[in-house]
Design a protein around this motif. Sequence first.
Motif, PDB file in Angstrom:
ATOM      1  N   ARG A  85       0.809  -1.335  -0.009  1.00  0.00           N
ATOM      2  CA  ARG A  85      -0.205  -0.004  -0.146  1.00  0.00           C
ATOM      3  C   ARG A  85       0.756   1.279   0.076  1.00  0.00           C
ATOM      4  O   ARG A  85       1.934   1.155   0.475  1.00  0.00           O
ATOM      5  N   LEU A  86       0.295   2.654  -0.282  1.00  0.00           N
ATOM      6  CA  LEU A  86       1.016   3.701  -0.088  1.00  0.00           C
ATOM      7  C   LEU A  86       1.432   3.832   0.994  1.00  0.00           C
ATOM      8  O   LEU A  86       2.781   3.970   0.874  1.00  0.00           O
ATOM      9  N   ASP A  87       0.768   4.000   1.722  1.00  0.00           N
ATOM     10  CA  ASP A  87       1.576   4.247   3.276  1.00  0.00           C
ATOM     11  C   ASP A  87       2.947   3.366   3.850  1.00  0.00           C
ATOM     12  O   ASP A  87       3.461   3.535   4.802  1.00  0.00           O
ATOM     13  N   ARG A  88       3.155   2.305   2.638  1.00  0.00           N
ATOM     14  CA  ARG A  88       3.811   1.053   3.301  1.00  0.00           C
ATOM     15  C   ARG A  88       5.391   2.019   2.892  1.00  0.00           C
ATOM     16  O   ARG A  88       6.494   2.432   3.601  1.00  0.00           O
ATOM     17  N   ASP A 110       8.043   3.354 -13.206  1.00  0.00           N
ATOM     18  CA  ASP A 110       7.071   4.162 -11.901  1.00  0.00           C
ATOM     19  C   ASP A 110       6.931   2.819 -11.285  1.00  0.00           C
ATOM     20  O   ASP A 110       7.515   1.995 -10.322  1.00  0.00           O
ATOM     21  N   TRP A 111       5.826   2.907  -9.920  1.00  0.00           N
ATOM     22  CA  TRP A 111       5.988   2.403  -8.883  1.00  0.00           C
ATOM     23  C   TRP A 111       4.088   1.961  -8.554  1.00  0.00           C
ATOM     24  O   TRP A 111       2.847   2.640  -9.719  1.00  0.00           O
ATOM     25  N   CYS A 112       3.607   1.040  -8.240  1.00  0.00           N
ATOM     26  CA  CYS A 112       2.428   0.654  -7.820  1.00  0.00           C
ATOM     27  C   CYS A 112       2.244  -0.073  -6.803  1.00  0.00           C
ATOM     28  O   CYS A 112       3.101  -0.617  -6.169  1.00  0.00           O
ATOM     29  N   ALA A 113       0.520   0.007  -6.328  1.00  0.00           N
ATOM     30  CA  ALA A 113       0.337  -0.630  -4.793  1.00  0.00           C
ATOM     31  C   ALA A 113      -0.119  -1.911  -5.209  1.00  0.00           C
ATOM     32  O   ALA A 113      -1.614  -2.022  -5.523  1.00  0.00           O
ATOM     33  N   VAL A 114      -0.421  -2.542  -4.880  1.00  0.00           N
ATOM     34  CA  VAL A 114      -1.046  -4.472  -4.906  1.00  0.00           C
ATOM     35  C   VAL A 114      -2.148  -4.153  -3.910  1.00  0.00           C
ATOM     36  O   VAL A 114      -3.076  -4.399  -4.836  1.00  0.00           O
ATOM     37  N   LYS A 115      -2.854  -3.112  -3.212  1.00  0.00           N
ATOM     38  CA  LYS A 115      -4.361  -3.002  -2.436  1.00  0.00           C
ATOM     39  C   LYS A 115      -4.618  -1.724  -2.833  1.00  0.00           C
ATOM     40  O   LYS A 115      -5.841  -1.951  -2.163  1.00  0.00           O
ATOM     41  N   GLU A 116      -3.715  -1.300  -3.589  1.00  0.00           N
ATOM     42  CA  GLU A 116      -4.456   0.321  -4.263  1.00  0.00           C
ATOM     43  C   GLU A 116      -4.596   0.741  -5.639  1.00  0.00           C
ATOM     44  O   GLU A 116      -3.435   0.204  -5.658  1.00  0.00           O
ATOM     45  N   GLN A 117      -5.506   1.496  -6.320  1.00  0.00           N
ATOM     46  CA  GLN A 117      -4.870   1.740  -7.724  1.00  0.00           C
ATOM     47  C   GLN A 117      -4.779   2.773  -7.767  1.00  0.00           C
ATOM     48  O   GLN A 117      -5.515   4.080  -6.785  1.00  0.00           O
ATOM     49  N   TYR A 118      -3.749   3.171  -7.697  1.00  0.00           N
ATOM     50  CA  TYR A 118      -3.189   4.421  -8.420  1.00  0.00           C
ATOM     51  C   TYR A 118      -2.875   4.757 -10.027  1.00  0.00           C
ATOM     52  O   TYR A 118      -2.372   3.880 -10.395  1.00  0.00           O
ATOM     53  N   ASN A 119      -2.791   5.933 -10.595  1.00  0.00           N
ATOM     54  CA  ASN A 119      -2.474   6.422 -11.461  1.00  0.00           C
ATOM     55  C   ASN A 119      -1.381   7.184 -11.570  1.00  0.00           C
ATOM     56  O   ASN A 119      -2.215   8.718 -11.727  1.00  0.00           O
ATOM     57  N   THR A 120      -0.313   7.527 -11.565  1.00  0.00           N
ATOM     58  CA  THR A 120       0.876   7.989 -11.500  1.00  0.00           C
ATOM     59  C   THR A 120       0.613   9.561 -12.369  1.00  0.00           C
ATOM     60  O   THR A 120       1.640  10.794 -12.496  1.00  0.00           O
ATOM     61  N   LYS A 121      -0.270   8.800 -13.963  1.00  0.00           N
ATOM     62  CA  LYS A 121       0.110   9.728 -14.818  1.00  0.00           C
ATOM     63  C   LYS A 121      -0.898  10.964 -14.956  1.00  0.00           C
ATOM     64  O   LYS A 121      -0.491  11.192 -16.178  1.00  0.00           O
ATOM     65  N   THR A 122      -1.830  10.742 -13.913  1.00  0.00           N
ATOM     66  CA  THR A 122      -3.386  11.882 -14.772  1.00  0.00           C
ATOM     67  C   THR A 122      -3.642  12.614 -13.425  1.00  0.00           C
ATOM     68  O   THR A 122      -2.401  12.466 -12.181  1.00  0.00           O
ATOM     69  N   THR A 123      -4.032  13.674 -14.039  1.00  0.00           N
ATOM     70  CA  THR A 123      -3.909  14.765 -12.787  1.00  0.00           C
ATOM     71  C   THR A 123      -4.879  14.116 -11.912  1.00  0.00           C
ATOM     72  O   THR A 123      -4.443  14.278 -10.320  1.00  0.00           O
ATOM     73  N   ASN A 124      -6.200  13.860 -11.712  1.00  0.00           N
ATOM     74  CA  ASN A 124      -6.854  13.086 -10.993  1.00  0.00           C
ATOM     75  C   ASN A 124      -6.156  11.536  -9.928  1.00  0.00           C
ATOM     76  O   ASN A 124      -5.955  12.085  -8.853  1.00  0.00           O
ATOM     77  N   GLY A 125      -5.350  11.212 -10.875  1.00  0.00           N
ATOM     78  CA  GLY A 125      -4.783  10.255  -9.956  1.00  0.00           C
ATOM     79  C   GLY A 125      -3.358  11.002  -8.999  1.00  0.00           C
ATOM     80  O   GLY A 125      -3.040  10.165  -8.097  1.00  0.00           O
ATOM     81  N   ARG A 126      -2.927  12.062  -9.143  1.00  0.00           N
ATOM     82  CA  ARG A 126      -1.875  11.917  -8.283  1.00  0.00           C
ATOM     83  C   ARG A 126      -2.665  12.887  -7.648  1.00  0.00           C
ATOM     84  O   ARG A 126      -2.450  13.253  -6.324  1.00  0.00           O
ATOM     85  N   LEU A 131      -4.218  13.129  -1.491  1.00  0.00           N
ATOM     86  CA  LEU A 131      -5.374  12.580  -0.639  1.00  0.00           C
ATOM     87  C   LEU A 131      -4.829  11.276   0.625  1.00  0.00           C
ATOM     88  O   LEU A 131      -5.275  11.998   1.428  1.00  0.00           O
ATOM     89  N   ARG A 132      -4.188  10.929  -0.566  1.00  0.00           N
ATOM     90  CA  ARG A 132      -3.837   9.284   1.043  1.00  0.00           C
ATOM     91  C   ARG A 132      -2.832  10.140   1.358  1.00  0.00           C
ATOM     92  O   ARG A 132      -3.045   9.746   2.622  1.00  0.00           O
TER      93      ARG A 132
END
Length: 453
Positions: A85-88, A110-126, A131-132
């Motif tokens: 997860r991101l908080d790790r 790039d990076w990704c989280a097993v338990k959470e969906q993020y998109n580092t490439k879009t404004t919304n994702g960022r 927020l998280r």
Amino acid sequence: MEEKRALRGAGYIRVSTADQATRGLSLEAQEAEIRRYAAAEGIELLDIYVDRGITARKRLDRRDGFCQLMAAVDAERIDIVIVLRLDRWFRNVYDYHRMMAEHLLPHHVDWCAVKEQYNTKTTNGRLMINLRLSIAEQECDTDGDRIRDIQDSLIRRGQWPFGSAPSGYRIVNKRLEKDPDTQAHWEFFFDHLLTNGSIRAATIAMNERFGTSYEYTHTQKMTKRPLYKGEYRDVPGFCPAYLTEAQWDRLQYLTSKNLRTSTTPEGLVYLFSGLLICGDCGRRLVSQTTRTNYGAGVYYSYRCPLANLNRRCPNNKTLSERKIERHLLDWLDEHLAGYIAEYEVQRSRKDAAQPDNTAAIRAKQERVKELFINSLIDIQEYRDRMDELESKILPPPEEEPGPDIENLRRLLHSDSLAIYSTLDRAEQRAFWRGIIKTISVYRGIILDPPVFL
Ligand SMILES: [Zn+2]
């Protein structure tokens, strides 16, 4: 058409001591999740970097696993980082963006989280990531606060909140008590220190006496801890004390002198600077050094600052440090016992000369009160007589702060004078400043006993 190469991945796991006991966050659980995810996504997992027993508060550059991972990123050995997860790996917006800007983005990782969906490439994702992170940061602070609250309440109940006890203590039923195995060491240490004023000398003496190997850096820290007067985090009487309040204060005074620059910019230590007073004009003598002719060393001496200025003070004698030192050592050797005895006789005489008549006067005032109650005198007379009696109460003897006789007695019965010659100059200086307030010098001669602290 180019064949699509499998992404090279690296896992990152952070596990705090508390996490290890939490289901799903243990090291093994995180690792299994990351491996499963990599396999499912067709990522070639090259390595897993681990930071154990580390809370999210810990600074990034103090996390070994994290630093190794960043080195792999910088070397472009990997394409993607997998976390549970991101908080790790982050609980802080600033750290995250710094990591992105300094490592991941420049190396196209790039990076990704097993338990959470993020998109580092879009404004919304960022925005989502920010927020998280903000929420995680908030939680992190609250966790910290909670731990501190629990600790505080333990401490207020006199319980030691940590797993290991400080030097000189042991933990019994969650409380600190003096450790019978080392108690004698620390009693000896503090005693020595209060007498000599040198942490280094006290440490060496303790180690010699008990065959221990305590380090100066350790003992030096101990002298600053209010714990040794029984106080912890502003809770007095928290544990059994090695030092009384007065001894602790004195220790702070002595050690602050210890630390204050005891050398001049040229690296010279004057044993008596600031302690010598001109017997003619009352000024403090100034120190001076002369390089001896044959390069054998430095000759230290003291003189009145006014003597050479238009001869405004007749005390034009220069006094060598050697002479002062020898004089004082001899004096302590021969006269200290007598000095202490005489001081005590004088003190008891003073007490006898100034009896406390308060009780007797109060008794007389009681009788006046009875006269008044029984209407044998009127209010005016009552007041006059009461005031008159009140004025006859002898003032308590003025407590001029005399020398610390206890300290001098300790000095008398210690080996301080025997070890004096083994101290270095800074320690010798601390020794003198620990017992002496001033020394009066009259035209190159010390006539009176020193004025003790
Ligand atoms: Zn003078």
